[in-house]
Design an enzyme around this catalytic site. Sequence first.
Site, mmCIF file in Angstrom:
data_model
loop_
_atom_site.group_PDB
_atom_site.id
_atom_site.type_symbol
_atom_site.label_atom_id
_atom_site.label_comp_id
_atom_site.label_asym_id
_atom_site.label_seq_id
_atom_site.Cartn_x
_atom_site.Cartn_y
_atom_site.Cartn_z
ATOM 1 C CG HIS A 55 -98.562 -10.832 -72.405
ATOM 2 N ND1 HIS A 55 -97.602 -10.209 -71.774
ATOM 3 C CD2 HIS A 55 -99.448 -9.804 -73.086
ATOM 4 C CE1 HIS A 55 -97.720 -8.984 -71.973
ATOM 5 N NE2 HIS A 55 -99.060 -8.534 -72.723
ATOM 6 N N GLY A 63 -95.421 -4.933 -71.919
ATOM 7 C CA GLY A 63 -96.671 -4.500 -72.281
ATOM 8 C C GLY A 63 -96.951 -2.870 -71.910
ATOM 9 C CD GLN A 72 -101.778 -9.062 -69.500
ATOM 10 O OE1 GLN A 72 -102.975 -9.217 -69.020
ATOM 11 N NE2 GLN A 72 -101.356 -7.916 -70.208
ATOM 12 C CB VAL A 111 -95.352 -1.873 -81.134
ATOM 13 C CG1 VAL A 111 -96.063 -2.641 -82.196
ATOM 14 C CG2 VAL A 111 -95.732 -2.338 -79.748
ATOM 15 C CB CYS A 125 -101.046 -7.813 -76.294
ATOM 16 S SG CYS A 125 -100.936 -6.924 -74.511
#
Length: 341
Positions: free
Chosen positions: A243, A160, A156, A14, A129
């Site tokens: 997702h 993740g 997902q 991220v 998320c």
Amino acid sequence: MSPSVAVVGATGAVGEIMRRVLDERKFPFRTIKFLASERSAGKSVTFQGKTYTVEAIRPEAFAGVDIVLSSTPAGVSREASPMAAKAGAIVIDNSSAWRMDPDVPLVVPEVNAEALRHIPKGIVANPNCSTIQMVVALKPLHDLAKIKRVVVATYQASSGKGATGMMELDAQVAAVGRNEPVPPVKAHAAQLAGNVLPHDWKAGDEGYTEEEWKMVRETHKIMGDDSIQVSPTTVRVPVRIGHSEAINLEFCRPITPEQAREALRRAPGIVVLDDASKGEVPLPLHLTGRDEVFVGRIRRDPTVPHGLNLWVVADNLRKGAATNAIQIAEVLVQRGWLPRK
């Protein structure tokens, strides 16, 4: 004056996307620095053509910083975010550590930006998320006909679980393609290639996973309405990024698919792709790298008096994490809500 910015967790999946989104959105900053754990301190990152040395997370690193964009594990966040706030920064925290703290606003700018007016601990929480993309789609429909009940099943992506999740999926796909044994599973609960995992999160109360409870509790807090019933099933699928969610909605008042489409088209941060005959349907493969939430397959549910079904897709690393955090920072800057020093 433009703020001084620190990106915490700068070497993670991220954190990398945060650097990219800050550049793409031309976020205004006076100075910028990049922080990470002691293990990653001393590494180099590139931003806007310049090389920066990653600093260790410590109190003195936050001196003079106005905005902290943080993406660390919850355990690290519980120590680092108060440290940064104590130094006078507003911390936008991407972990799960602060989301349900009553003194910490949980914000999706398209839904509840006004919550940023009051930040008593100096920390703003970035939601989960899967919750972010859902509430972006729910908000305009809730305003139109008041949502009574949400039944959601998620699909997902492996990202993740961070970069390790994607690398594990890639290795598994490669092994299956070569007809070789799949490497030992570490990031996920079981082999993900050629499979789906409804148990890829820690177990929670009443047979639900922690991820499922996040969707329930965070939706109530963000939407400001505890009367909305939320029934989630979260599932990991062999997709790298993006997702998807199948959402069934029951409303208190009449609403047609046409009214829903129009409300969604007018809403900020949403793109409606809703003509399957022309191939206009949200697909994670095609929407990676986008900041919007995409909604399609809008259709009536005839089994309840006022019901709709939706298909909602978003890039979980961008809108589901980095982009939402930066959008929060943009609101703080644009509306002059940063504390004066």
